[in-house]
Design an enzyme around this catalytic site. Sequence first.
Site, short mmCIF file in Angstrom:
data_model
loop_
_atom_site.label_atom_id
_atom_site.label_comp_id
_atom_site.label_asym_id
_atom_site.label_seq_id
_atom_site.Cartn_x
_atom_site.Cartn_y
_atom_site.Cartn_z
N ARG A 29 -2.79 23.24 -11.94
CA ARG A 29 -1.89 22.21 -12.47
C ARG A 29 -2.20 21.88 -13.93
NH1 ARG A 29 0.64 16.84 -9.43
NH2 ARG A 29 1.95 16.28 -11.19
N GLU A 75 9.60 20.88 -23.06
CA GLU A 75 8.91 21.03 -21.77
C GLU A 75 9.52 22.19 -20.96
OE1 GLU A 75 6.16 19.22 -21.10
OE2 GLU A 75 6.39 17.21 -21.96
N ASN A 102 -0.51 21.25 -18.95
CA ASN A 102 -0.91 20.54 -20.17
C ASN A 102 -0.85 21.43 -21.41
OD1 ASN A 102 -1.43 18.09 -18.88
ND2 ASN A 102 -3.43 18.83 -18.20
N ARG A 144 0.82 -1.23 0.00
CA ARG A 144 0.00 0.00 0.00
C ARG A 144 0.85 1.28 0.00
NH1 ARG A 144 -3.35 -2.88 3.74
NH2 ARG A 144 -4.97 -3.93 2.53
N GLU A 181 -4.59 18.28 -9.16
CA GLU A 181 -5.19 18.86 -10.35
C GLU A 181 -6.68 19.13 -10.16
OE1 GLU A 181 -3.31 17.26 -13.86
OE2 GLU A 181 -4.91 17.99 -15.14
N HIS A 186 -0.99 15.35 -28.01
CA HIS A 186 -1.44 13.95 -27.87
C HIS A 186 -2.16 13.47 -29.12
CE1 HIS A 186 -1.25 13.78 -23.20
NE2 HIS A 186 -0.15 13.32 -23.74
N HIS A 231 -0.38 20.01 -24.86
CA HIS A 231 -0.51 18.56 -24.76
C HIS A 231 -1.76 18.01 -25.43
CE1 HIS A 231 2.91 18.86 -22.14
NE2 HIS A 231 2.91 17.57 -21.89
N HIS A 246 7.20 12.29 -27.48
CA HIS A 246 6.22 13.06 -26.71
C HIS A 246 6.55 14.56 -26.71
CE1 HIS A 246 3.54 14.34 -23.50
NE2 HIS A 246 4.59 14.87 -22.90
N LYS A 299 2.96 12.25 -10.33
CA LYS A 299 2.07 11.48 -11.21
C LYS A 299 2.81 10.24 -11.68
CE LYS A 299 -1.04 14.94 -13.16
NZ LYS A 299 -1.54 15.54 -14.42
N LYS A 355 7.54 24.02 -11.74
CA LYS A 355 6.62 22.89 -11.54
C LYS A 355 6.30 22.71 -10.06
CE LYS A 355 5.19 18.33 -12.76
NZ LYS A 355 5.30 17.17 -13.64
N1 LIG Z 1 4.64 11.59 -14.55
C1 LIG Z 1 4.62 12.72 -15.22
O1 LIG Z 1 4.27 13.78 -14.68
C2 LIG Z 1 5.05 12.73 -16.63
C3 LIG Z 1 5.28 13.94 -17.29
C4 LIG Z 1 5.75 13.90 -18.60
C5 LIG Z 1 5.99 12.69 -19.22
N2 LIG Z 1 5.75 11.51 -18.55
C6 LIG Z 1 6.02 10.21 -19.17
O2 LIG Z 1 7.42 10.14 -19.43
C7 LIG Z 1 7.63 9.21 -20.49
C8 LIG Z 1 8.66 9.79 -21.44
O3 LIG Z 1 9.86 9.99 -20.72
P1 LIG Z 1 11.24 10.19 -21.46
O4 LIG Z 1 11.09 11.16 -22.55
O5 LIG Z 1 12.25 10.42 -20.42
O6 LIG Z 1 11.44 8.79 -22.21
P2 LIG Z 1 12.23 7.44 -21.86
O7 LIG Z 1 12.20 7.13 -20.44
O8 LIG Z 1 11.73 6.42 -22.82
O9 LIG Z 1 13.74 7.81 -22.28
C9 LIG Z 1 14.01 8.14 -23.62
C10 LIG Z 1 15.14 7.27 -24.19
O10 LIG Z 1 16.38 7.72 -23.70
C11 LIG Z 1 17.10 6.65 -23.11
N3 LIG Z 1 17.90 7.25 -22.03
C12 LIG Z 1 17.42 7.76 -20.88
N4 LIG Z 1 18.40 8.40 -20.21
C13 LIG Z 1 19.52 8.27 -20.94
C14 LIG Z 1 20.85 8.73 -20.77
N5 LIG Z 1 21.20 9.51 -19.75
N6 LIG Z 1 21.75 8.40 -21.72
C15 LIG Z 1 21.38 7.65 -22.80
N7 LIG Z 1 20.13 7.22 -23.03
C16 LIG Z 1 19.21 7.53 -22.10
C17 LIG Z 1 16.07 5.67 -22.69
O11 LIG Z 1 16.59 4.37 -22.60
C18 LIG Z 1 15.05 5.80 -23.82
O12 LIG Z 1 15.47 5.04 -24.92
C19 LIG Z 1 6.29 8.98 -21.14
O13 LIG Z 1 5.85 7.69 -20.80
C20 LIG Z 1 5.39 10.03 -20.51
O14 LIG Z 1 4.04 9.59 -20.40
C21 LIG Z 1 5.30 11.52 -17.29
ZN LIG Z 2 4.63 16.42 -21.45
#
Ligand SMILES: NC(=O)c1ccc[n+]([C@@H]2O[C@H](COP(=O)([O-])OP(=O)(O)OC[C@H]3O[C@@H](n4cnc5c(N)ncnc54)[C@H](O)[C@@H]3O)[C@@H](O)[C@H]2O)c1
Ligand SMILES: [Zn+2]
Length: 366
Positions: free
Chosen positions: A242, A185, A246, A121, A237, A253, A249, A267, A143, A227
């Site tokens: 918050r 971002e 978006n 939990r 939110e 999306h 977005h 993204h 999130k 943020k």
């Molecule tokens: N929780 C939230 O508030 C929130 C906000 C925005 C996005 N997200 C989520 O985040 C995800 C996208 O995250 P992302 O863009 O970091 O993608 P990701 O985690 O897929 O990383 C992108 C790529 O870079 C590689 N990588 C990561 N760090 C590296 C490094 N230092 N050196 C070499 N390669 C590296 C990874 O292996 C991957 O291939 C999505 O699923 C999205 O929904 C969440």
């Molecule tokens: Zn985003």
Amino acid sequence: MPVVPVDLAGRPYEVRVAPGLLADVGNQCAPLLRKAIVPVVTDANVQAAWGERIDASLRAAGFEPHWKVLPAGEATKSWQHLADVVDWLLALEIERKDHVLALGGGVIGDLVGFAASMLKRGCRFIQLPTTLLAQVDSSVGGKTAINTPAGKNLVGAFHQPALVLADPLALETLPRRELGAGYAEVVKYGLLGDGAFFAWCENHGPALMDGDQALREQAIAASVAAKARIVAQDEFETTGLRALLNLGHTFGHALEAETGFSDRLLHGEGVALGMVLAARYSARRGLIDPAEAERVAAHLRAVGLRTELHELGLTADGAGLVAHMLHDKKMDSGTLPFILLRGVGEAYLARDVALDDVAAFLDEQV
Ligand SMILES: NC(=O)c1ccc[n+]([C@@H]2O[C@H](COP(=O)([O-])OP(=O)(O)OC[C@H]3O[C@@H](n4cnc5c(N)ncnc54)[C@H](O)[C@@H]3O)[C@@H](O)[C@H]2O)c1
Ligand SMILES: [Zn+2]
């Protein structure tokens, strides 16, 4: 070292921003860790680039890291990998006051955060974000989510980390395209609430993209502070504040969905184009001067991001793109809130946007 506090009632935590934090992870985390065993979840790319250094730092501080290395990519945010991580943590006898380390981009952070939210939990976790997107956005704010066949991020929880270590040196191994996606971002924070920061981005974005460490550190710290301010005021939110995060977005999306959530459009790349569309749509409604919208496009183009729909090679028309928006999780009794601009640095939540008007606007853009 910039330390950004995230002031949540009863559960405050720090986001530390500095070069060298990852190589010092053992000492940084030591005050929080109660046992020798430390679970670290990462993906294969990050393991290859950073695994040895993290492992050595934890061992030097007296810990015994246990590694779970998942495949890289969005598909890892799945029920299957969630179950795998939770079962693995249970087998390690992780307790509620223990900390799981999430080393990677938003994929690992979202998955591990969700696993931690449900383990017994709720156990604790530490974010070690290694992409610019994760450092400025996904690792802060609590999130967490996975994807299901019904859509992206439809199953998740709010679960705040205990600590975030954002090390700009992590970005040295990150592919430039991923860096650009994260930079979108960063720009978002300027555009939504801080015109002076948007101007800072215009002045320094290209050098930041080309590798300037000090600029990267400043951009991460400023973004996290923006943020943190928003999340502290509207954690779940509920007030609409918050929701400003978006910006870009809803359009983005729809473009991600149309390109199949594939590497045709990352993204952050969708967010960049989405912010341009939000700005142009705001101009079309007479909210801002068209020249302001083009200023947004010009900056994103200057750092190598795509800003025109025709650059995506889409076959869908405006109605086709709007059809994707109907599945947006922000849909609320038949209306979709949009984040629009009254100026650079001044976003607001509009609840009076008609989707057929958006479709007509998108048709004009192609
Ligand atoms: N929780 C939230 O508030 C929130 C906000 C925005 C996005 N997200 C989520 O985040 C995800 C996208 O995250 P992302 O863009 O970091 O993608 P990701 O985690 O897929 O990383 C992108 C790529 O870079 C590689 N990588 C990561 N760090 C590296 C490094 N230092 N050196 C070499 N390669 C590296 C990874 O292996 C991957 O291939 C999505 O699923 C999205 O929904 C969440
Ligand atoms: Zn985003």
